[in-house]
Design an enzyme around this catalytic site. Structure first.
Site, short mmCIF file in Angstrom:
data_model
loop_
_atom_site.label_atom_id
_atom_site.label_comp_id
_atom_site.label_asym_id
_atom_site.label_seq_id
_atom_site.Cartn_x
_atom_site.Cartn_y
_atom_site.Cartn_z
CD GLU A 41 -11.70 -3.35 5.76
OE1 GLU A 41 -12.64 -2.56 5.69
OE2 GLU A 41 -11.61 -4.23 6.67
CG ASP A 67 -4.99 0.50 10.53
OD1 ASP A 67 -6.08 0.80 10.01
OD2 ASP A 67 -4.27 1.33 11.14
CG HIS A 112 -8.01 7.82 2.22
ND1 HIS A 112 -8.44 6.66 1.62
CD2 HIS A 112 -8.69 7.90 3.40
CE1 HIS A 112 -9.34 6.07 2.38
NE2 HIS A 112 -9.50 6.80 3.47
CG ASP A 138 -12.72 7.44 1.54
OD1 ASP A 138 -13.91 7.49 1.19
OD2 ASP A 138 -12.36 7.03 2.65
#
Length: 221
Positions: A41, A67, A112, A138
């Site tokens: 992810e 992240d 994104h 997205d």
């Protein structure tokens, strides 16, 4: 319980998703439910989605969330590994493969920004499992200039997707303008949804055309 039910009944860490995404999630990732899978992810968010994937995919799933925010490290548990790094950094992405082995499925819910989305895809797609799934969500941002996109802008991942349809079918192009490559020979399907792009791989794609049956019954046109 369906994945969507898990989402709408969530009382834990926040999950930020559009309701119509769940059709695509269940359609493309459902094959991994209850199976050993390494699921990457991109974008840990508030940690809620990693927990959702863990509950849905089951106890054999290993969730790897990445992240750039060090705060996300706290979202780790016995099934969820969190690594802090930039999704567009090839060395960082390779370190994930070195640590966790072959990745079966990817969901890009990261920055994104078109440059980041393309960099992650370009490095990871050919390195995921031979029957893997790569989903980018997205992608309405592909139409927004502040994310490096715009309708008709070659930097847009949606514009790239349109061009890659020719790569998917390159075996059938006769004028030499598109040359078959790894993408052609390993990609079985490309699927577009509102704001979602999906690429599916296969280790063998049988493209040999055959006529099966009683040849005497054939109608000539």
């Amino acid at each position: 319980m369906s994945l969507y039910e898990m989402f709408i009944n969530n009382t834990g860490r926040p999950i930020h998703k559009s309701g119509h995404y769940f059709f695509a999630y269940e359609r493309h990732f459902g094959r991994y439910v209850g199976k050993p899978v390494t699921f990457l992810e991109i974008g840990a968010g508030n940690g809620g989605s990693s927990q959702m994937w863990k509950r849905w995919l089951g106890p054999l799933a290993r969730i790897v969330a990445i992240d750039i925010n060090p705060v996300c490290k706290q979202f780790e548990d016995e099934q969820v590994a969190v690594r802090i790094g930039d999704q567009s950094d090839a060395a960082f992405l390779q370190s994930l493969i070195d640590e966790f082995g072959t990745i079966d499925a990817v969901i890009d819910d990261g920055s994104h920004h078109m440059a980041h989305v393309s960099a992650s895809f370009d490095y990871l797609y050919h390195r995921i499992a031979s029957n893997g799934v790569y989903m980018i969500e997205d992608m309405h941002t592909a139409y927004w200039s502040e994310y490096g996109g715009g309708r008709g802008d070659p930097r847009s991942m949606i514009e790239r997707f349109k061009g890659m349809l020719d790569d998917l079918n390159a075996d059938h192009v006769r004028d030499g303008t598109v040359v078959p490559g790894h993408f052609t020979h390993r990609t079985i399907a490309m699927t577009a949804y509102d704001s979602i792009l999906v690429f599916e791989k296969a280790p063998l794609i049988n493209k040999v055309m055959k006529i099966i049956g009683d040849d005497s019954l054939r109608v000539n046109y």
